[in-house]
Design a protein around this motif. Structure first.
Motif, PDB file in Angstrom:
ATOM      1  N   ALA A 199      27.281  29.552  88.120  1.00 50.65           N
ATOM      2  CA  ALA A 199      26.288  29.609  89.200  1.00 50.65           C
ATOM      3  C   ALA A 199      26.574  28.561  90.267  1.00 50.65           C
ATOM      4  O   ALA A 199      26.513  28.839  91.474  1.00 50.65           O
ATOM      5  CB  ALA A 199      24.884  29.418  88.621  1.00 50.65           C
ATOM      6  N   LEU A 200      26.912  27.348  89.838  1.00 51.73           N
ATOM      7  CA  LEU A 200      27.203  26.283  90.788  1.00 51.73           C
ATOM      8  C   LEU A 200      28.480  26.584  91.571  1.00 51.73           C
ATOM      9  O   LEU A 200      28.564  26.287  92.773  1.00 51.73           O
ATOM     10  CB  LEU A 200      27.332  24.948  90.056  1.00 51.73           C
ATOM     11  N   ASP A 201      29.469  27.175  90.907  1.00 56.03           N
ATOM     12  CA  ASP A 201      30.701  27.525  91.603  1.00 56.03           C
ATOM     13  C   ASP A 201      30.421  28.552  92.701  1.00 56.03           C
ATOM     14  O   ASP A 201      30.987  28.462  93.805  1.00 56.03           O
ATOM     15  CB  ASP A 201      31.713  28.087  90.602  1.00 56.03           C
ATOM     16  N   TRP A 202      29.541  29.509  92.410  1.00 57.08           N
ATOM     17  CA  TRP A 202      29.198  30.495  93.445  1.00 57.08           C
ATOM     18  C   TRP A 202      28.474  29.824  94.608  1.00 57.08           C
ATOM     19  O   TRP A 202      28.777  30.094  95.772  1.00 57.08           O
ATOM     20  CB  TRP A 202      28.343  31.608  92.851  1.00 57.08           C
ATOM     21  N   LEU A 203      27.546  28.939  94.297  1.00 59.90           N
ATOM     22  CA  LEU A 203      26.810  28.252  95.361  1.00 59.90           C
ATOM     23  C   LEU A 203      27.729  27.405  96.229  1.00 59.90           C
ATOM     24  O   LEU A 203      27.597  27.376  97.458  1.00 59.90           O
ATOM     25  CB  LEU A 203      25.723  27.363  94.739  1.00 59.90           C
ATOM     26  N   LYS A 204      28.674  26.747  95.592  1.00 57.60           N
ATOM     27  CA  LYS A 204      29.529  25.813  96.325  1.00 57.60           C
ATOM     28  C   LYS A 204      30.691  26.501  97.049  1.00 57.60           C
ATOM     29  O   LYS A 204      31.055  26.101  98.160  1.00 57.60           O
ATOM     30  CB  LYS A 204      30.107  24.767  95.357  1.00 57.60           C
ATOM     31  N   ASN A 205      31.257  27.534  96.422  1.00 55.12           N
ATOM     32  CA  ASN A 205      32.547  28.038  96.889  1.00 55.12           C
ATOM     33  C   ASN A 205      32.612  29.509  97.278  1.00 55.12           C
ATOM     34  O   ASN A 205      33.563  29.925  97.945  1.00 55.12           O
ATOM     35  CB  ASN A 205      33.610  27.798  95.796  1.00 55.12           C
ATOM     36  N   LYS A 206      31.640  30.306  96.881  1.00 58.70           N
ATOM     37  CA  LYS A 206      31.790  31.745  97.059  1.00 58.70           C
ATOM     38  C   LYS A 206      30.778  32.389  98.004  1.00 58.70           C
ATOM     39  O   LYS A 206      30.930  33.556  98.354  1.00 58.70           O
ATOM     40  CB  LYS A 206      31.719  32.448  95.696  1.00 58.70           C
ATOM     41  N   ARG A 207      29.766  31.702  98.411  1.00 56.66           N
ATOM     42  CA  ARG A 207      28.747  32.301  99.281  1.00 56.66           C
ATOM     43  C   ARG A 207      29.023  31.943 100.745  1.00 56.66           C
ATOM     44  O   ARG A 207      29.747  30.985 101.048  1.00 56.66           O
ATOM     45  CB  ARG A 207      27.348  31.833  98.881  1.00 56.66           C
ATOM     46  N   ASP A 208      28.406  32.712 101.621  1.00 52.65           N
ATOM     47  CA  ASP A 208      28.447  32.433 103.057  1.00 52.65           C
ATOM     48  C   ASP A 208      27.303  31.475 103.388  1.00 52.65           C
ATOM     49  O   ASP A 208      26.129  31.844 103.251  1.00 52.65           O
ATOM     50  CB  ASP A 208      28.282  33.745 103.835  1.00 52.65           C
ATOM     51  N   PRO A 209      27.595  30.257 103.816  1.00 46.47           N
ATOM     52  CA  PRO A 209      26.524  29.281 104.062  1.00 46.47           C
ATOM     53  C   PRO A 209      25.624  29.629 105.241  1.00 46.47           C
ATOM     54  O   PRO A 209      24.580  28.995 105.433  1.00 46.47           O
ATOM     55  CB  PRO A 209      27.291  27.976 104.315  1.00 46.47           C
ATOM     56  N   ASN A 210      25.999  30.642 106.007  1.00 50.80           N
ATOM     57  CA  ASN A 210      25.194  31.024 107.169  1.00 50.80           C
ATOM     58  C   ASN A 210      24.207  32.150 106.876  1.00 50.80           C
ATOM     59  O   ASN A 210      23.531  32.621 107.777  1.00 50.80           O
ATOM     60  CB  ASN A 210      26.116  31.438 108.325  1.00 50.80           C
ATOM     61  N   ARG A 211      24.165  32.582 105.633  1.00 49.12           N
ATOM     62  CA  ARG A 211      23.253  33.659 105.254  1.00 49.12           C
ATOM     63  C   ARG A 211      22.379  33.232 104.089  1.00 49.12           C
ATOM     64  O   ARG A 211      22.805  32.432 103.238  1.00 49.12           O
ATOM     65  CB  ARG A 211      24.046  34.909 104.853  1.00 49.12           C
ATOM     66  N   PRO A 212      21.147  33.728 104.025  1.00 49.38           N
ATOM     67  CA  PRO A 212      20.286  33.396 102.879  1.00 49.38           C
ATOM     68  C   PRO A 212      20.809  34.074 101.618  1.00 49.38           C
ATOM     69  O   PRO A 212      21.545  35.059 101.681  1.00 49.38           O
ATOM     70  CB  PRO A 212      18.925  33.957 103.293  1.00 49.38           C
ATOM     71  N   PHE A 213      20.417  33.536 100.463  1.00 47.00           N
ATOM     72  CA  PHE A 213      20.948  34.084  99.219  1.00 47.00           C
ATOM     73  C   PHE A 213      19.852  34.305  98.175  1.00 47.00           C
ATOM     74  O   PHE A 213      18.803  33.669  98.185  1.00 47.00           O
ATOM     75  CB  PHE A 213      22.033  33.172  98.628  1.00 47.00           C
ATOM     76  N   LEU A 214      20.158  35.240  97.278  1.00 46.83           N
ATOM     77  CA  LEU A 214      19.445  35.411  96.010  1.00 46.83           C
ATOM     78  C   LEU A 214      20.455  35.129  94.911  1.00 46.83           C
ATOM     79  O   LEU A 214      21.489  35.803  94.837  1.00 46.83           O
ATOM     80  CB  LEU A 214      18.909  36.839  95.861  1.00 46.83           C
ATOM     81  N   LEU A 215      20.164  34.158  94.074  1.00 43.89           N
ATOM     82  CA  LEU A 215      21.004  33.861  92.920  1.00 43.89           C
ATOM     83  C   LEU A 215      20.150  33.948  91.668  1.00 43.89           C
ATOM     84  O   LEU A 215      19.177  33.211  91.517  1.00 43.89           O
ATOM     85  CB  LEU A 215      21.638  32.468  93.042  1.00 43.89           C
ATOM     86  N   MET A 216      20.518  34.861  90.767  1.00 42.86           N
ATOM     87  CA  MET A 216      19.811  35.028  89.502  1.00 42.86           C
ATOM     88  C   MET A 216      20.649  34.400  88.397  1.00 42.86           C
ATOM     89  O   MET A 216      21.779  34.815  88.148  1.00 42.86           O
ATOM     90  CB  MET A 216      19.552  36.512  89.240  1.00 42.86           C
ATOM     91  N   VAL A 217      20.080  33.389  87.744  1.00 41.37           N
ATOM     92  CA  VAL A 217      20.767  32.665  86.674  1.00 41.37           C
ATOM     93  C   VAL A 217      20.044  32.999  85.370  1.00 41.37           C
ATOM     94  O   VAL A 217      18.931  32.532  85.130  1.00 41.37           O
ATOM     95  CB  VAL A 217      20.762  31.145  86.926  1.00 41.37           C
ATOM     96  N   HIS A 218      20.681  33.818  84.535  1.00 34.15           N
ATOM     97  CA  HIS A 218      20.035  34.337  83.332  1.00 34.15           C
ATOM     98  C   HIS A 218      20.654  33.719  82.083  1.00 34.15           C
ATOM     99  O   HIS A 218      21.794  34.041  81.719  1.00 34.15           O
ATOM    100  CB  HIS A 218      20.172  35.861  83.280  1.00 34.15           C
ATOM    101  N   ASN A 219      19.910  32.864  81.433  1.00 29.77           N
ATOM    102  CA  ASN A 219      20.399  32.209  80.218  1.00 29.77           C
ATOM    103  C   ASN A 219      20.287  33.120  79.000  1.00 29.77           C
ATOM    104  O   ASN A 219      19.350  33.904  78.883  1.00 29.77           O
ATOM    105  CB  ASN A 219      19.595  30.940  79.952  1.00 29.77           C
ATOM    106  N   LYS A 220      21.246  33.001  78.104  1.00 27.14           N
ATOM    107  CA  LYS A 220      21.125  33.634  76.785  1.00 27.14           C
ATOM    108  C   LYS A 220      20.104  32.870  75.942  1.00 27.14           C
ATOM    109  O   LYS A 220      19.292  33.469  75.230  1.00 27.14           O
ATOM    110  CB  LYS A 220      22.470  33.645  76.063  1.00 27.14           C
ATOM    111  N   ALA A 221      20.176  31.564  76.003  1.00 29.92           N
ATOM    112  CA  ALA A 221      19.290  30.711  75.217  1.00 29.92           C
ATOM    113  C   ALA A 221      17.849  30.847  75.696  1.00 29.92           C
ATOM    114  O   ALA A 221      17.611  31.127  76.878  1.00 29.92           O
ATOM    115  CB  ALA A 221      19.743  29.256  75.339  1.00 29.92           C
ATOM    116  N   PRO A 222      16.889  30.609  74.798  1.00 26.99           N
ATOM    117  CA  PRO A 222      17.038  30.280  73.379  1.00 26.99           C
ATOM    118  C   PRO A 222      16.855  31.481  72.451  1.00 26.99           C
ATOM    119  O   PRO A 222      16.091  31.445  71.486  1.00 26.99           O
ATOM    120  CB  PRO A 222      15.914  29.269  73.164  1.00 26.99           C
TER     121      PRO A 222
END
Length: 534
Positions: A199-222
């Motif tokens: 998730a952090l790699d996508w935020l830092k390196n893969k998204r367009d910083p000029n557009r708003p984003f939806l990021l869904m982070v779904h944990n397996k745990a617990p």
């Protein structure tokens, strides 16, 4: 040019040249106007994009509200998750429509009940129809970047996402496999850490910083089978986790469903659930094959001795249940520690990058779960612990920090319309949920729902044996119909918050019973629920 009678006389210009110049001037003016329009539109679009909030949606699997210290600090502490509550709003009546992993996720994506989105249960052959409208698709159409990382559990590939990297099925805690558009691969490490890193790699390196984003982070745990990270194995070792008041519930004042359900803590597998194994255990071999040498060494040191300790204690009866409960809860809470740590990493990145001020942060679970209440683990029933899921929302400048919403009933089908309204996108009429943006703003709409409909469809499964049922609650009283058993239960939640005594059929509750039965039928009609099948 001539001088006549001491006056300057200018010869008339050539007419074709004048027309040519005039046409060029008109063209230049039009070009300038068009450029201004384009520039203004671009500025306006960028301004709107800057004003539209980003959305970080963090969802864990089977994380009961009882194990979040913003709700109840008696079992554990979750400082990073609590931070979302302190800087936002805590909801005390967030109910799920169908307390099961896959169906809940389908309801969240579509804003529709199971009978409308087509994903009723987790049985083989059930597949999510990815062609239907979902809020990620609609946000994407509205200019958002959309991404999902972690547990998916809907069989078909994700649709409506610019980027996805998901666990197959339930996923594994150690050396998890991920599926993306590039194929399937194994990732070294512990699943909760890997999900956060992706998730952090996508935020830092893969998204367009000029557009708003939806990021869904779904944990397996617990989720079961509660396999903690190596560095967490000794945490809580000397603690005694408080037992719920209903750990030894005998179900005397309820119907058949509670008696037949195979959810009891003392029915857990000593091998896979509680890790009381020997060196030849199949569960141990399967798990250790996914570990590095250092990871295995930690488990050999701290987990392998469990069986000998148990055999030496030789607990019987209630003491055996207590022993199982402590092992279960400590592993469960250790898994949550890793979730909380990684929530902290995500929040820190938002702070450090300057994104925090314009990002909605949501923490929730796909449903609630029993942590020993009624002697159970797992979920499924409409009883409070699995009906109710945690919901914490931070939205700087909109949500008053430290707000607690105790009255209004919200639901997982409300997430989709809420995100769409927050993004300035339209909400499709077929969505059955409703945006709770007004509640986030501190308002209490007079026409907000007063009752809530629930329906569980997975009957006679191989492991849990929870009967199909539907029901209605207003937060103070609850009516449940186990229609395959032809049995009803009614609870007075104010006098009996632990739901130990069904008052169905008692004369003093006749009016409440009639009102809730009528409301059940009204909601079935409003929601277009098809006739129940045995």
């Amino acid at each position: 040019m001539q001088i006549e009678n001491c006056r300057l006389k200018i010869a008339p210009p050539d007419r074709p040249m004048l027309q040519f110049a005039f046409c060029n001037l008109q063209f230049a003016i039009r070009i300038c106007a068009l450029c201004c329009i384009i520039l203004c539109t671009a500025v306006a679009d960028n301004l709107r994009a800057a004003q539209r909030p980003n959305i970080l949606f963090i969802m864990s699997d089977d994380h009961g509200y009882q194990a979040i210290s913003a709700y109840d600090g008696s079992r554990n502490q979750t400082p990073n998750i609590d931070r979302i509550a302190k800087e936002g709003m805590r909801f005390d009546r967030c109910y799920v429509t169908n307390s099961l992993c896959g169906p809940s996720r389908a309801c969240i994506l579509t804003g529709k009940y199971s009978h409308k989105n087509g994903f009723y249960n987790n049985k083989p052959g059930t597949r999510f129809d990815g062609s239907q409208a979902t809020f990620p698709k609609l946000l994407r159409s509205a200019g958002y970047q959309t991404a999902i990382v972690g547990k998916w559990h809907l069989v078909t590939d994700p649709t409506g996402f610019d980027y996805w990297d998901i666990l197959p099925g339930q996923g594994q805690y150690y050396r998890p496999e991920f599926i993306s558009v590039k194929g399937r691969r194994s990732m070294p490490g512990y699943v909760t850490d890997v999900i956060a890193d992706l998730a952090l790699d996508w935020l830092k390196n893969k998204r367009d910083p000029n557009r708003p984003f939806l990021l869904m982070v779904h944990n397996k745990a617990p989720h079961r089978t509660w396999e903690p990270a190596p560095q967490k194995l000794t945490d809580l070792a000397d603690d005694k986790i408080p037992e719920p008041a209903t750990l030894f519930d005998n179900y005397d004042h309820r119907g058949t469903a509670a008696h037949r359900a195979a959810l009891r803590v003392n029915q857990m597998s000593p091998q896979s659930d509680l890790k009381m194994w020997d060196s030849s255990s199949w569960a141990r071999k399967f798990l250790f094959n996914r570990m590095s040498d250092d990871q295995k060494a930690a488990w050999e040191k701290y987990v392998d001795p469990r069986r000998a300790e148990y055999e030496a204690a030789d607990p019987l009866g209630k003491d055996r249940t207590r022993w199982f409960y402590q092992l279960f809860m400590k592993d469960y809470l250790r898994c949550i520690e890793s979730v909380d740590d990684n929530v902290g990493k995500l929040l820190k990145y938002l702070d450090d990058s300057g994104l925090a001020k314009n990002t909605i942060v949501v923490y929730t679970s796909d449903q609630g779960v029993y942590l020993g209440e009624h002697g159970w683990f797992d979920k499924r029933f409409m009883y409070e612990q699995s009906l109710r899921t945690p919901l914490l929302v931070r939205w700087p400048g909109v949500v008053k920090p430290g707000s607690i919403e105790k009255k209004e009933i919200v639901s997982n089908i409300d997430f989709a319309p809420t995100f769409l309204q927050a993004a300035g996108a339209s909400v499709p009429k077929e969505m059955q949920g409703r945006s709770f943006v007004p509640i986030l703003r501190g308002e209490h709409p007079s026409d907000w729902r007063k009752t809530f409909y629930y329906h569980f469809y997975e009957d006679n499964d191989a492991d849990h044996h929870v009967a199909k049922h539907e029901g209605v609650t207003n937060g103070n009283a609850k009516l449940i119909h186990f229609y395959t058993l032809d049995e009803w239960e009614l609870y007075d939640l104010e006098k009996d918050p632990h739901e130990l005594n069904s008052v169905y059929g008692k004369p003093e509750y006749a009016a409440t019973q009639a009102t809730l039965k009528s409301e059940l039928q009204r909601l079935r009609k409003e929601l277009q629920v098809p006739p129940n099948k045995p």
